[in-house]
Design an enzyme around this catalytic site. Structure first.
Site, PDB file in Angstrom:
ATOM      1  CB  VAL A  46       0.695  34.463  22.246  1.00  0.00           C
ATOM      2  CG1 VAL A  46       2.032  34.152  22.911  1.00  0.00           C
ATOM      3  CG2 VAL A  46       0.692  35.900  21.731  1.00  0.00           C
ATOM      4  CG  ASP A  92     -13.777  30.311  23.204  1.00  0.00           C
ATOM      5  OD1 ASP A  92     -12.759  30.897  22.815  1.00  0.00           O
ATOM      6  OD2 ASP A  92     -13.979  29.086  23.036  1.00  0.00           O
ATOM      7  CG  HIS A 102     -16.628  29.973  14.964  1.00  0.00           C
ATOM      8  ND1 HIS A 102     -15.946  31.017  15.559  1.00  0.00           N
ATOM      9  CD2 HIS A 102     -15.819  28.892  15.067  1.00  0.00           C
ATOM     10  CE1 HIS A 102     -14.781  30.568  16.001  1.00  0.00           C
ATOM     11  NE2 HIS A 102     -14.672  29.290  15.705  1.00  0.00           N
ATOM     12  CG  HIS A 161      -3.964  38.883  15.164  1.00  0.00           C
ATOM     13  ND1 HIS A 161      -3.793  37.662  14.546  1.00  0.00           N
ATOM     14  CD2 HIS A 161      -2.915  39.023  15.994  1.00  0.00           C
ATOM     15  CE1 HIS A 161      -2.697  37.096  14.994  1.00  0.00           C
ATOM     16  NE2 HIS A 161      -2.144  37.896  15.880  1.00  0.00           N
ATOM     17  CG  ASP A 215     -10.122  36.472  15.344  1.00  0.00           C
ATOM     18  OD1 ASP A 215      -9.204  36.555  16.176  1.00  0.00           O
ATOM     19  OD2 ASP A 215     -11.220  35.968  15.600  1.00  0.00           O
ATOM     20  CD  GLU A 250     -12.496  33.148  19.296  1.00  0.00           C
ATOM     21  OE1 GLU A 250     -11.404  32.898  18.758  1.00  0.00           O
ATOM     22  OE2 GLU A 250     -12.961  32.454  20.220  1.00  0.00           O
TER      23      GLU A 250
END
Length: 598
Positions: free
Chosen positions: A384, A258, A261, A314, A311, A290
């Site tokens: 979401v 997760d 960065h 998306h 990302d 990620e």
């Protein structure tokens, strides 16, 4: 066969003679005592560099804490099992007690991956997820990805407030139930991935701040506070052992890291991945990032990570489907088709340009990477769950356009990921939910509503007050998808589409993904793109997608024809052949590989 165990530098380790060794790094605690329930406190021996150790004549089932000061006894930060909540005692666990039914499972190659991200708590815990596995395998999913499961405060949490990275949360089930879930998945040919959070701890129950202040670097700040200090050997071992623990002791097939960065020591990521590859050479183990930095150098073939969540992909597709342009969508809302073409051809959109949203350069060149280095998705927990009302795309996008985007997702050579319930167009939202204590709960609720004050739709304070309270049990209950919808219109048609597309992917595309390379992509309309890839066998896959309301002029280049794998609308393939791509459709064409000797 007995179970598997991972040796760790931290925590409780059962010894061969039936005793248990306890280790804690507590550089700010001059003295530490081991407190086992039913026994007198036992002083731990201070060792070099802040370590404390004790061996006690106790075995599996013993409950214990560490006394780090006269007024504070804490659970083990490397606890494998809690006797309840994160503030309760830790429990000595025998990791070898579980008898694996599939001990010889070695996994599946990365290119076969079709990910299904899920929240175990909203699916009935580990047992509920295990019960759903046959349905997911039949659908065409090849890997489930569990959102974080490590122990968190309270009875429910969306996953990212965990504070004990080694302990499966008791509300989800026992360690044995988690192992049974993974074992059952392997028996069905499914991989199991775990989302791990190595960039922060949750706001309640992270006792490390009390006795190991240098676990954190106060000079570097993240959205969650001081950064974790990966320059410290003890800190590195805590997380490296954790990754190996999940992969070896629980037999997970991969990890999703997760928000890396927010990890200041970027080189540590590569060292971690290299250690995993070195110590687990005989299984397919997949490592996914990620990473807002779009750090292409981490990814294979040059790096050690299989892929990164795309990302950018998306964030381009979402405005094309919904028209939204606030927040991080401001970088992607204009000229969406051109940006989508770049993502399909090169992976990342941001490859060193300045992001208007971030105000700084972002990304590295990625066109040299294979398409399988990118995990593409239309929805996930972040996009979401971080919405004020947790709406899914079924509530935001026109159905035919969403169907066209779904075809693009599942037939593209990038690795596709679905979010739980997406396969039938679930109507339930997925909200941000927690169960914090009476002091923290109102702060979290107020902070959550304040986050949205900058958005045009929430300028009215009364509307912000209608944002669901994260700490209300109903917020969690509203987030539980109902699989029974899948058999009722219009959800049954959505499910049938996913099943059909995944069968096409499995039979016609996946076998030829190794060696696949993009041949380019171009915008052919305001919301229309034509993209091509040469697959590993030499065949050419062409995808033409139009998410807009108007037909798009689209002429196929030489060699882009061939068999029609999929057409989103009746007669669409014929229209494409005459130079027109119909509205809200995706067409997939596959040319044969060159003849032998040709």
């Amino acid at each position: 066969m007995s179970g598997f165990a991972q040796e760790t530098a931290w925590g409780a380790t059962l010894l061969a003679d039936g005793r248990t060794r306890f280790r804690l790094w507590a550089p700010d605690a001059p003295e530490v005592a081991l407190e086992v329930e039913g026994q007198a406190p036992q002083p731990m021996t201070a060792q070099e560099e802040g370590w404390h150790e004790a061996v006690a004549a106790v075995g599996a089932g013993a409950r214990y804490r560490f006394r780090v000061s006269p007024d504070l006894a804490v659970p083990d930060p490397a606890s494998r099992l809690q006797a309840g909540d994160v503030h309760d005692p830790s429990v000595v666990l025998d990791p070898r007690a579980y008898a694996w039914r599939q001990p010889g499972w070695t996994g599946r190659p990365w290119h076969e991956t079709v990910l299904y991200e899920l929240h175990a708590g909203t699916m009935g815990g580990f047992a509920g997820v295990e019960a759903a596995l046959p349905r997911l395998a039949e659908l065409g999913v090849t890997a489930i990805e569990l959102m974080p499961i490590n122990a968190f405060p309270g009875q429910r949490n969306w996953g990212y407030d965990g504070v004990l990275p080694y302990a499966p949360d008791a509300t989800l089930g026992t360690p044995e139930a988690l192992k049974s879930l993974i074992d059952a998945a392997h028996g069905l040919g499914l991989m199991v991935f775990l989302d791990v959070v190595y960039n922060h701890f949750g706001p309640d129950g992270a006792y490390l701040h009390a006795y190991a202040k240098t676990f954190f670097d106060e000079g570097i700040h993240t959205p969650w506070g001081a950064a974790i200090d990966f320059k410290k050997p003890a800190v590195r071992s805590f997380f490296e052992d954790n990754a190996l623990y999940w992969l070896n002791e629980y037999r997970f097939d991969g990890l999703r890291f997760d928000a890396v960065h927010a990890i200041a020591e970027e080189s540590w990521l590569d060292a971690l991945a290299a250690r995993i590859r070195r110590e687990i050479p005989d299984r397919h183990v997949h490592l996914v990032l990620e990473n807002e930095r779009n750090g292409a150098h981490h990814l294979r073939p040059a790096g050690e990570f299989d892929a990164q969540w795309n990302d950018d992909g998306h964030n381009i597709l979402h405005p094309l489907l919904t028209g939204e342009r606030e927040g991080y969508y401001e970088d992607f809302a204009e000229d969406g088709a051109t940006k989508l073409a770049k993502v399909l051809a090169e992976g990342f959109f941001f490859q060193g340009q300045v992001s208007a949203h971030l105000g700084e350069k972002r990304g590295e060149p990625s066109a040299h990477l294979p398409p399988t280095a990118f995990v593409l998705f239309l929805q996930n927990h972040d996009q979401v769950g971080n919405r004020a009302f947790g709406e899914r795309l079924t509530a935001l996008a026109e159905p035919q356009a969403l169907a066209a985007a779904t075809a693009l997702l599942l037939l593209s050579p990038q690795i596709p990921m679905l979010f739980m319930g997406e396969e039938w167009g679930a109507s339930a939202p997925f909200l941000f939910f927690t169960d914090h204590n009476a002091e923290l709960a109102p702060l979290v609720t107020a902070g959550r509503r304040k986050e949205f004050a900058k958005f045009a739709a929430f300028q009215d304070p009364a509307r912000r007050e209608r944002i669901p309270d994260p700490n209300a049990e109903q917020t969690f209950r509203d987030s539980i998808p109902d699989p029974g919808e899948a058999s009722r219109p219009p959800h049954d048609a959505v499910l049938a589409l996913h099943r059909r597309l995944l069968a096409l992917r499995r039979e016609r595309i996946v076998p030829h993904l190794p060696g696949a390379r993009a041949l380019g992509a171009q915008a052919v309309g305001e919301k229309a793109v034509l993209a091509r890839w040469r697959l590993g066998d030499g065949s050419i896959l062409t995808l033409a997608v139009n998410l807009g309301e108007a037909p798009a002029p689209c002429t196929l280049p030489d060699g882009a024809g061939g068999e029609t794998l999929f057409e989103g609308l009746s007669g669409a393939a014929g229209r494409l052949a005459t130079g027109t791509l119909l509205p809200r459709c995706t067409i997939a064409l596959l040319s044969p590989p060159p003849a032998a000797g040709g």
